[in-house]
Design a protein around this motif. Structure first.
Motif, PDB file in Angstrom:
ATOM      1  N   UNK A 136      -6.468  -8.573   4.112  1.00  0.00           N
ATOM      2  CA  UNK A 136      -7.236  -7.557   4.708  1.00  0.00           C
ATOM      3  C   UNK A 136      -6.775  -7.707   6.135  1.00  0.00           C
ATOM      4  N   UNK A 137      -6.093  -8.496   6.571  1.00  0.00           N
ATOM      5  CA  UNK A 137      -5.862  -8.532   8.089  1.00  0.00           C
ATOM      6  C   UNK A 137      -4.446  -8.084   8.094  1.00  0.00           C
ATOM      7  N   UNK A 138      -3.755  -7.867   7.620  1.00  0.00           N
ATOM      8  CA  UNK A 138      -2.360  -7.437   7.308  1.00  0.00           C
ATOM      9  C   UNK A 138      -1.992  -5.859   7.572  1.00  0.00           C
ATOM     10  N   UNK A 139      -0.824  -5.489   8.186  1.00  0.00           N
ATOM     11  CA  UNK A 139      -0.411  -4.014   8.244  1.00  0.00           C
ATOM     12  C   UNK A 139       0.381  -3.803   6.766  1.00  0.00           C
ATOM     13  N   UNK A 140      -0.191  -3.038   6.071  1.00  0.00           N
ATOM     14  CA  UNK A 140       0.536  -2.201   4.798  1.00  0.00           C
ATOM     15  C   UNK A 140       1.111  -0.998   4.994  1.00  0.00           C
ATOM     16  N   UNK A 149      -7.704  -3.693  -2.391  1.00  0.00           N
ATOM     17  CA  UNK A 149      -7.553  -5.007  -1.633  1.00  0.00           C
ATOM     18  C   UNK A 149      -7.262  -6.190  -2.702  1.00  0.00           C
ATOM     19  N   UNK A 150      -8.131  -6.127  -3.688  1.00  0.00           N
ATOM     20  CA  UNK A 150      -8.253  -7.480  -4.458  1.00  0.00           C
ATOM     21  C   UNK A 150      -6.978  -7.193  -5.453  1.00  0.00           C
ATOM     22  N   UNK A 200      -1.058   4.458   1.457  1.00  0.00           N
ATOM     23  CA  UNK A 200       0.011   3.691   0.944  1.00  0.00           C
ATOM     24  C   UNK A 200      -0.361   2.529  -0.078  1.00  0.00           C
ATOM     25  N   UNK A 201      -1.382   1.784   0.332  1.00  0.00           N
ATOM     26  CA  UNK A 201      -1.924   0.675  -0.336  1.00  0.00           C
ATOM     27  C   UNK A 201      -2.615   1.461  -1.739  1.00  0.00           C
ATOM     28  N   UNK A 202      -3.437   2.287  -1.707  1.00  0.00           N
ATOM     29  CA  UNK A 202      -3.930   2.863  -2.914  1.00  0.00           C
ATOM     30  C   UNK A 202      -3.124   3.388  -3.847  1.00  0.00           C
ATOM     31  N   UNK A 203      -1.915   4.114  -3.327  1.00  0.00           N
ATOM     32  CA  UNK A 203      -0.931   4.326  -4.113  1.00  0.00           C
ATOM     33  C   UNK A 203       0.049   3.238  -4.841  1.00  0.00           C
TER      34      UNK A 203
END
Length: 112
Positions: free
Chosen positions: A77-81, A57-58, A87-90
């Motif tokens: 943190x409140x958003x749709x990724x 996240x950071x 997908x976020x980690x990639x």
């Protein structure tokens, strides 16, 4: 469009395509937020798989700010990724890899 040669990575947040980039300022902010001793320690943390959701996240928030986004990690943190946690980690891993890639290394779309 994200320019991989400039270290940029695209991320879809709340159905809006955004460009992330780790500027020197974003990296310094990230080091402080994650309590990393150095940039090398930060990269090693991700390469070894010893990162947490907070780290991702950071990292994404720093990259988004480097790309011109004015939000904070709490907004993200409140958003749709797109792609969810995987997908976020990639995207985070790709962003970190591109920030430290030498010219001609790891600049193809879709991964390093």
């Amino acid at each position: 469009m994200a320019n991989p040669w400039a270290g940029e990575v695209a991320l879809v947040v709340d159905d809006q395509r955004r460009v992330m980039k780790l500027t020197l300022g974003a990296l310094a902010e990230l080091e402080a937020a994650l309590g990393a001793d150095s940039l090398v320690a930060l990269v090693e943390r991700f390469e070894s798989g010893r990162f947490a959701a907070r780290d991702v996240l950071l990292l994404l928030a720093a990259g988004l700010r480097g790309g011109g986004w004015a939000g904070a990690a709490s907004d993200l943190a409140q958003a749709d990724i797109a792609g969810g946690p995987v997908g976020a980690a990639r995207a985070a891993a790709e962003l970190l890899a591109r920030a430290f890639a030498l010219p001609g290394e790891g600049h193809g779309e879709g991964g390093a």
